[in-house]
Design a protein around this motif. Structure first.
Motif, PDB file in Angstrom:
ATOM      1  N   GLY A 289       6.132  -4.356   0.331  1.00  0.00           N
ATOM      2  CA  GLY A 289       6.945  -5.298  -0.410  1.00  0.00           C
ATOM      3  C   GLY A 289       8.324  -4.816  -0.794  1.00  0.00           C
TER       4      GLY A 289
ATOM      5  N   TYR B  82      11.815  -2.227  -5.288  1.00  0.00           N
ATOM      6  CA  TYR B  82      10.517  -2.823  -5.559  1.00  0.00           C
ATOM      7  C   TYR B  82      10.636  -3.680  -6.824  1.00  0.00           C
ATOM      8  CZ  TYR B  82       7.451  -0.120  -2.397  1.00  0.00           C
ATOM      9  OH  TYR B  82       6.807   0.397  -1.304  1.00  0.00           O
TER      10      TYR B  82
ATOM     11  N   ASN C 244       6.161  -6.092 -12.027  1.00  0.00           N
ATOM     12  CA  ASN C 244       5.377  -7.202 -12.579  1.00  0.00           C
ATOM     13  C   ASN C 244       5.230  -7.113 -14.093  1.00  0.00           C
ATOM     14  OD1 ASN C 244       3.522  -5.151 -12.941  1.00  0.00           O
ATOM     15  ND2 ASN C 244       2.014  -5.951 -11.479  1.00  0.00           N
TER      16      ASN C 244
ATOM     17  N   PHE D  70       4.282  -2.353  -9.143  1.00  0.00           N
ATOM     18  CA  PHE D  70       5.345  -2.990  -8.388  1.00  0.00           C
ATOM     19  C   PHE D  70       4.767  -3.599  -7.125  1.00  0.00           C
ATOM     20  CE2 PHE D  70       6.974   0.341 -11.019  1.00  0.00           C
ATOM     21  CZ  PHE D  70       8.121  -0.193 -11.575  1.00  0.00           C
ATOM     22  N   THR D  71       5.582  -4.423  -6.442  1.00  0.00           N
ATOM     23  CA  THR D  71       5.114  -5.094  -5.235  1.00  0.00           C
ATOM     24  C   THR D  71       4.588  -4.084  -4.247  1.00  0.00           C
ATOM     25  OG1 THR D  71       7.411  -5.073  -4.496  1.00  0.00           O
ATOM     26  CG2 THR D  71       6.592  -7.121  -5.424  1.00  0.00           C
ATOM     27  N   GLY D  72       3.618  -4.493  -3.447  1.00  0.00           N
ATOM     28  CA  GLY D  72       2.830  -3.602  -2.607  1.00  0.00           C
ATOM     29  C   GLY D  72       3.604  -2.788  -1.604  1.00  0.00           C
TER      30      GLY D  72
ATOM     31  N   ASP E 157      12.468  -3.353 -12.520  1.00  0.00           N
ATOM     32  CA  ASP E 157      12.229  -3.126 -11.101  1.00  0.00           C
ATOM     33  C   ASP E 157      12.579  -1.673 -10.782  1.00  0.00           C
ATOM     34  OD1 ASP E 157      11.771  -5.987 -10.830  1.00  0.00           O
ATOM     35  OD2 ASP E 157      13.944  -6.179 -11.017  1.00  0.00           O
TER      36      ASP E 157
END
Length: 318
Positions: A272, A259, A262, A267-269, A245
């Motif tokens: 996010g 973040y 994945n 990483f998350t948007g 992360d």
């Protein structure tokens, strides 16, 4: 350990194992305006020493460690306006060397003698772009030799210099970030055993993520929004899912963010990230298990308030 610009010193706080750091010891940095430091064993005595870059005078200070959390007085290495600092064995002799960016258009290379001394390499500098800020070392082309990357703030670029394994660097390439890059980190973000690069673009409030192919070549970057005045990033498995992360500091909004990764290099948007308030003007951020519970905690250096913010995993996961 962290730098204290106002008092031209570095501070050491030893942990109690419960996430607290009650006692502080300070050491003169040997110069003026210490901005960055790195830990390594410079004299091969199996005790950690520290190198510190003094931006406005004095060069680079080397403080040898006593092995009990205390350090000796700084021994100085002449270097003009050093800012970014990276430590590693760049000539393959098993001794730690030091690279510093000089805030003009070059990186200085100092070769360690294994006894705590360092001398300028030949050649002594690596040409990069205008106003290099941060440095990172890593084997970008999988040849077993350390390479160096430098963020060039004025040029809005990232310089890549591949190492020859003897303290010299060649095969130059440049990546565009299209914004004022400041921080940089090297890590394998997509678990393909090739190193990737994350660049913090302070003026744009985002990060550029360059995935490497293992030959020193990088594709077009993806962009990740960070916030206002981002300074540094760090990667660690914050939620114990086995994937890296990304954590970051936003100096202008006095917060840090996380973040979740994945495992594929993204990483998350943009909406996010989870944000956490810290002290004023946070610069440095790093992660580690500070209280022995097996979870990653965050430590943030708050430049504006001259404090450290400690965020335990119990707080991060609320």
């Amino acid at each position: 350990m962290y730098t204290q610009r106002g008092t031209n010193s570095i501070a050491v706080r030893l942990g109690m194992g419960d996430g607290t750091f009650p006692n502080v010891a300070t050491y003169a940095s040997g110069g003026t305006t210490p901005v960055e430091l790195a830990l390594a064993d410079f004299n091969n005595d199996n005790k950690l020493d520290v190198a510190v870059a003094n931006l406005n005078g004095g060069g680079v200070g080397i403080l040898l460690g006593n092995g009990n959390g205390t350090f000796q007085a700084a021994k100085m290495i002449a270097a003009a306006t050093p800012h970014g600092l990276a430590v590693g064995d760049v000539n393959g002799d098993g001794k730690m060397d030091v690279l510093v960016s000089n805030q003009v258009s070059a990186v200085n290379v100092f070769i360690g003698d294994g006894a705590g001394g360092l001398t300028a390499a030949n050649p002594a500098t690596i040409p990069v772009g205008s106003v290099p800020y941060d440095l990172a070392l890593g084997d970008l082309n999988n040849d077993g030799k350390l390479d160096v990357v430098a963020t060039n703030f004025n040029d809005k670029t990232l310089s890549i210099r591949l190492g020859n394994g003897n303290g010299t660097f060649s095969n130059t390439s440049t990546l565009n970030t299209n914004a004022g890059p400041i921080g940089v980190l090297i890590s394998d973000l997509n678990a393909d055993k090739n190193l990737d690069i994350v660049v913090v673009n302070q003026t744009a409030g985002n990060a550029s993520i360059f995935l490497g192919d293992g030959t020193g070549v990088f594709g077009n970057p993806s962009t990740l929004n960070l916030g206002s005045g981002p300074r540094q990033v760090w990667v660690a498995d914050m939620n114990r899912d086995g994937l890296l992360d990304l954590t970051f500091s936003n100096s202008s909004s006095s917060n840090v963010g996380v973040y979740l990764g994945n495992g594929q290099g993204s990483f998350t948007g943009a909406t996010g990230a989870t944000l956490f308030g810290v002290g004023s003007t946070p610069f440095g951020v790093t992660a580690g298990d500070l209280n022995g519970d097996g979870n990653r905690d965050l430590v943030v250096a708050d430049s504006g308030s001259s404090t450290l913010s400690v965020l335990l995993a119990t707080e991060l996961c609320k």
